[in-house]
Design an enzyme around this catalytic site. Structure first.
Site, PDB file in Angstrom:
ATOM      1  N   LYS A  22       0.833  -1.218   0.000  1.00 59.91           N
ATOM      2  CA  LYS A  22       0.000   0.000   0.000  1.00 59.91           C
ATOM      3  C   LYS A  22       0.864   1.263   0.000  1.00 59.91           C
ATOM      4  O   LYS A  22       0.621   2.192  -0.753  1.00 59.91           O
ATOM      5  CB  LYS A  22      -0.897   0.005   1.252  1.00 59.91           C
ATOM      6  CG  LYS A  22      -1.557   1.346   1.510  1.00 59.91           C
ATOM      7  CD  LYS A  22      -2.333   1.370   2.807  1.00 59.91           C
ATOM      8  CE  LYS A  22      -1.520   1.577   4.061  1.00 59.91           C
ATOM      9  NZ  LYS A  22      -1.300   2.959   4.495  1.00 59.91           N
ATOM     10  N   ASN A  23       1.889   1.273   0.873  1.00 58.18           N
ATOM     11  CA  ASN A  23       2.664   2.506   1.016  1.00 58.18           C
ATOM     12  C   ASN A  23       3.626   2.752  -0.142  1.00 58.18           C
ATOM     13  O   ASN A  23       4.276   3.788  -0.205  1.00 58.18           O
ATOM     14  CB  ASN A  23       3.381   2.520   2.368  1.00 58.18           C
ATOM     15  CG  ASN A  23       2.382   2.726   3.510  1.00 58.18           C
ATOM     16  OD1 ASN A  23       1.246   3.128   3.268  1.00 58.18           O
ATOM     17  ND2 ASN A  23       2.814   2.449   4.733  1.00 58.18           N
ATOM     18  N   CYS A 116      -4.106  13.087  13.236  1.00 54.33           N
ATOM     19  CA  CYS A 116      -4.378  11.693  12.949  1.00 54.33           C
ATOM     20  C   CYS A 116      -4.305  10.952  14.271  1.00 54.33           C
ATOM     21  O   CYS A 116      -3.590  11.385  15.174  1.00 54.33           O
ATOM     22  CB  CYS A 116      -3.292  11.252  11.972  1.00 54.33           C
ATOM     23  SG  CYS A 116      -3.010   9.521  11.857  1.00 54.33           S
ATOM     24  N   ARG A 121       1.109  14.810  13.001  1.00 49.94           N
ATOM     25  CA  ARG A 121       1.873  14.421  11.809  1.00 49.94           C
ATOM     26  C   ARG A 121       2.173  15.670  10.989  1.00 49.94           C
ATOM     27  O   ARG A 121       1.539  15.944   9.968  1.00 49.94           O
ATOM     28  CB  ARG A 121       1.100  13.370  11.018  1.00 49.94           C
ATOM     29  CG  ARG A 121       0.931  12.110  11.849  1.00 49.94           C
ATOM     30  CD  ARG A 121       0.207  11.018  11.158  1.00 49.94           C
ATOM     31  NE  ARG A 121       0.992  10.385  10.113  1.00 49.94           N
ATOM     32  CZ  ARG A 121       0.545   9.375   9.377  1.00 49.94           C
ATOM     33  NH1 ARG A 121      -0.669   8.907   9.571  1.00 49.94           N
ATOM     34  NH2 ARG A 121       1.298   8.841   8.438  1.00 49.94           N
ATOM     35  N   ASP A 307       4.960   0.197  11.836  1.00 46.23           N
ATOM     36  CA  ASP A 307       3.706  -0.373  11.330  1.00 46.23           C
ATOM     37  C   ASP A 307       3.508  -1.832  11.750  1.00 46.23           C
ATOM     38  O   ASP A 307       2.473  -2.426  11.442  1.00 46.23           O
ATOM     39  CB  ASP A 307       3.640  -0.255   9.796  1.00 46.23           C
ATOM     40  CG  ASP A 307       3.538   1.189   9.343  1.00 46.23           C
ATOM     41  OD1 ASP A 307       3.174   2.041  10.166  1.00 46.23           O
ATOM     42  OD2 ASP A 307       3.834   1.474   8.162  1.00 46.23           O
ATOM     43  N   ARG A 399      -8.470  -0.337   4.842  1.00 40.76           N
ATOM     44  CA  ARG A 399      -7.582   0.664   4.231  1.00 40.76           C
ATOM     45  C   ARG A 399      -6.257   0.015   3.811  1.00 40.76           C
ATOM     46  O   ARG A 399      -5.619   0.481   2.875  1.00 40.76           O
ATOM     47  CB  ARG A 399      -7.285   1.793   5.229  1.00 40.76           C
ATOM     48  CG  ARG A 399      -8.482   2.696   5.496  1.00 40.76           C
ATOM     49  CD  ARG A 399      -8.048   3.867   6.354  1.00 40.76           C
ATOM     50  NE  ARG A 399      -6.717   4.291   5.950  1.00 40.76           N
ATOM     51  CZ  ARG A 399      -5.737   4.621   6.772  1.00 40.76           C
ATOM     52  NH1 ARG A 399      -5.908   4.603   8.061  1.00 40.76           N
ATOM     53  NH2 ARG A 399      -4.562   4.985   6.310  1.00 40.76           N
TER      54      ARG A 399
HETATM   55  N1  EPU Z   1       7.612  14.171  10.809  1.00 42.18           N
HETATM   56  C1  EPU Z   1       7.933  15.453  11.129  1.00 42.18           C
HETATM   57  N2  EPU Z   1       7.886  16.393  10.147  1.00 42.18           N
HETATM   58  C2  EPU Z   1       7.532  16.091   8.867  1.00 42.18           C
HETATM   59  C3  EPU Z   1       7.214  14.766   8.539  1.00 42.18           C
HETATM   60  C4  EPU Z   1       7.256  13.820   9.535  1.00 42.18           C
HETATM   61  O1  EPU Z   1       8.256  15.759  12.279  1.00 42.18           O
HETATM   62  O2  EPU Z   1       7.518  17.012   8.022  1.00 42.18           O
HETATM   63  C5  EPU Z   1       7.640  13.141  11.854  1.00 42.18           C
HETATM   64  C6  EPU Z   1       6.297  12.448  12.045  1.00 42.18           C
HETATM   65  O3  EPU Z   1       5.457  13.181  12.908  1.00 42.18           O
HETATM   66  C7  EPU Z   1       6.699  11.097  12.599  1.00 42.18           C
HETATM   67  C8  EPU Z   1       8.024  10.826  11.877  1.00 42.18           C
HETATM   68  O4  EPU Z   1       8.502  12.095  11.443  1.00 42.18           O
HETATM   69  O5  EPU Z   1       6.939  11.194  13.973  1.00 42.18           O
HETATM   70  C9  EPU Z   1       7.920   9.909  10.687  1.00 42.18           C
HETATM   71  O6  EPU Z   1       6.909  10.369   9.801  1.00 42.18           O
HETATM   72  P1  EPU Z   1       6.924  10.053   8.242  1.00 42.18           P
HETATM   73  O7  EPU Z   1       6.806  11.338   7.505  1.00 42.18           O
HETATM   74  O8  EPU Z   1       8.060   9.159   7.901  1.00 42.18           O
HETATM   75  O9  EPU Z   1       5.553   9.238   8.062  1.00 42.18           O
HETATM   76  P2  EPU Z   1       4.591   9.299   6.819  1.00 42.18           P
HETATM   77  O10 EPU Z   1       5.369   9.427   5.587  1.00 42.18           O
HETATM   78  O11 EPU Z   1       3.514  10.285   7.080  1.00 42.18           O
HETATM   79  C10 EPU Z   1       4.607   6.747   6.298  1.00 42.18           C
HETATM   80  C11 EPU Z   1       3.593   5.655   6.187  1.00 42.18           C
HETATM   81  C12 EPU Z   1       3.096   5.280   7.575  1.00 42.18           C
HETATM   82  C13 EPU Z   1       4.300   4.823   8.395  1.00 42.18           C
HETATM   83  C14 EPU Z   1       5.367   5.937   8.427  1.00 42.18           C
HETATM   84  C15 EPU Z   1       6.645   5.534   9.144  1.00 42.18           C
HETATM   85  C16 EPU Z   1       2.597   6.095   4.024  1.00 42.18           C
HETATM   86  C17 EPU Z   1       1.418   6.512   3.253  1.00 42.18           C
HETATM   87  N3  EPU Z   1       2.487   6.129   5.355  1.00 42.18           N
HETATM   88  O12 EPU Z   1       3.943   7.847   6.900  1.00 42.18           O
HETATM   89  O13 EPU Z   1       2.216   4.185   7.385  1.00 42.18           O
HETATM   90  O14 EPU Z   1       3.898   4.527   9.703  1.00 42.18           O
HETATM   91  O15 EPU Z   1       5.708   6.306   7.075  1.00 42.18           O
HETATM   92  O16 EPU Z   1       7.196   4.400   8.547  1.00 42.18           O
HETATM   93  O17 EPU Z   1       3.613   5.709   3.456  1.00 42.18           O
HETATM   94  C18 EPU Z   1       0.476   2.710   7.967  1.00 42.18           C
HETATM   95  O18 EPU Z   1       0.643   2.154   6.877  1.00 42.18           O
HETATM   96  O19 EPU Z   1      -0.246   2.222   8.873  1.00 42.18           O
HETATM   97  C19 EPU Z   1       1.138   4.000   8.214  1.00 42.18           C
HETATM   98  C20 EPU Z   1       0.752   4.842   9.168  1.00 42.18           C
END
Ligand code: EPU
Length: 432
Positions: A22-23, A116, A121, A307, A399
């Site tokens: 998915k991701n 969320c 986030r 995850d 999802r």
């Molecule tokens: N963060 C910041 N600033 C930013 C972006 C992120 O502080 O600008 C922080 C976040 O708050 C968090 C950490 O950095 O504490 C990691 O966040 P990241 O941006 O890596 O997460 P994401 O890209 O929003 C993806 C996956 C998530 C998965 C995370 C971590 C997708 C669509 N989502 O989220 O997947 O948990 O990476 O591996 O790719 C799931 O599938 O259940 C899911 C939540």
């Protein structure tokens, strides 16, 4: 709305196949906006998040066709730079449109995603990255407005207090592949899904060095071409079924992500005492008679994936001894804890850690799913609990897991999906 009913105690035997990641699919769909040509994406799982991403692409002007059997055709002959609140608020991952729109059009107006249940986030790193590419980035009336008409390559350090950012890296890479000059990203996310995205972009003609490492060097090109790409298997779905096999299986086989994508997870499973073998693309999982408690810390890849933390919590809840699960990616991601406690798990949250005192068994109960991975943890608990478990709000599960109930039923689980009208009234939880 549907509910899931599980009667615990059955043995899982046979073979389960995990679908495409998915991701990976979500940013890959967005990346199809970077070319006017047709893109064919294969091994796409049938998930509500994926269908929703398809709708968002249609909204910005792409033609999107689900051809069946996991094959999607996407053609973005023309693209509009705007993704409104009504669309973005329903799926946080739609923020990965941002980089693709900037790369393709030099501008974007995308609604800021809200909070969320798994914690705050922010997208400050996405914004910082685009600014380093000389884009003007402003927040205005809930929207992120990016003017990147004068964008050019730059050096970006993309680390934050929790390490790298997965979607932030995806956004910056998608913007940079069509930004003049050289972009260097330090502390880029190394997740397999980012590698998959970069591979797709390379197949489209992008020039990216260092794929899979924390340093990416990108030389911008004027245009990209269409692509025919197969998405990698879902490592989180694979890991979830491996845990199911460890909890309730008897030589359960799982076809899915290979060991190279699951190192930190399989290492922890072995420490717990679970026997895992991988042969010719198939995992066999042997549940251990004596399991050991473990300390586990979630970290960005190649560390233990956040995850899989909730699902691991279920396994450790019936593993003798005291285990400690610490979140270093989302410090508040413990929504599964109160629901597992309702099933008799002995869990306590201490800051960003969950202390797990392993019990002999869990008991079935009516529980409420709160997010995707928490739902999966509850399904796993239901498989081993004594008696009946009823899970409400299973749309969270849909999802990210394609037909999880049907897949588990096929290997012997007593699990069924019912309309919530069939749930005994006295078991219904407050849906507020
Ligand atoms: N963060 C910041 N600033 C930013 C972006 C992120 O502080 O600008 C922080 C976040 O708050 C968090 C950490 O950095 O504490 C990691 O966040 P990241 O941006 O890596 O997460 P994401 O890209 O929003 C993806 C996956 C998530 C998965 C995370 C971590 C997708 C669509 N989502 O989220 O997947 O948990 O990476 O591996 O790719 C799931 O599938 O259940 C899911 C939540």
């Amino acid at each position: 709305m549907d509910v899931i009913r599980i009667e615990g105690g059955s043995f899982l035997q046979g073979r389960i196949t995990a679908g495409g990641a998915k991701n990976s699919v979500l940013p890959i769909f967005a990346a199809c906006l970077l070319t006017e040509d047709e893109c064919v994406i294969r091994n796409v799982p049938d998930l509500s998040d994926v269908r929703y991403m398809g709708k968002i692409l249609e909204h910005v002007g792409a033609s999107v066709a689900d051809e069946g059997d996991g094959v999607w055709r996407i053609r973005a002959a023309e693209v509009r730079p705007e993704a409104p609140y009504e669309l973005v608020r329903k799926m946080r991952a739609s923020i990965c449109l941002l980089g693709a729109l900037v790369g393709r059009l030099g501008e974007a107006r995308v609604s800021m995603p809200g909070g969320c249940v798994i914690g705050p986030r922010p997208i400050d790193l996405h914004m910082k990255g685009l600014r380093k590419l000389s884009c003007q980035v402003e927040v205005e009336a809930g929207y992120l407005r990016v003017d990147g008409h004068s964008r050019r390559g730059g050096d970006v350090f993309l680390g934050g207090r929790y390490g790298s950012t997965v979607t932030g890296t995806a956004n910056l890479v998608m913007a940079a592949v069509r930004t003049p000059g050289k972009t260097r990203i330090e502390c880029a996310a190394c997740e397999p899904e980012i590698v998959d995205l970069c591979t797709l972009l390379q197949e489209m003609g992008a020039l990216i060095e260092g794929v899979g490492s924390p340093t990416l060097v990108i030389h911008g090109v004027d245009s990209l071409k269409g692509v025919d790409h197969s998405v990698i298997p879902d490592r989180i779905e694979t890991g979830t079924y491996l845990i199911a096999g460890a909890l309730a299986g008897s030589g359960l086989e799982v076809v899915g992500a290979p060991p190279s994508l699951l190192g930190a997870f399989t290492d922890k499973m072995e420490e717990v005492g679970v026997g895992l073998e991988f042969n010719q693309g198939v995992w066999t999982v042997h549940s251990a008679a004596d399991r050991n408690p473990v300390d586990l810390i979630t970290l960005p890849h190649p560390g233990f994936p956040t995850d899989l933390q909730a699902q691991m919590c279920t396994l450790l809840a019936i593993t003798p001894g005291i285990s400690v699960l610490t979140e270093r990616v989302y410090p508040n991601r413990f929504m599964h804890v109160p629901e597992l406690q309702r099933m008799g798990a002995d869990l306590a949250i201490e800051g960003a850690s969950c202390i797990v005192k392993g019990r002999k068994s869990l008991s079935g109960a009516p529980v409420m799913a709160s997010d995707l991975r928490a739902s999966a943890a509850l399904v796993l608990a239901g498989l081993v609990a004594t008696g009946e478990t009823w899970i409400q709000r299973v749309y969270h599960l849909d999802r990210g897991y394609q037909c999880m109930d049907a897949k588990l039923r096929a290997v012997g689980a007593r699990i069924e999906r019912l309309p919530d009208s069939e749930m005994p009234k006295h078991l219904l939880g407050e849906d507020n």
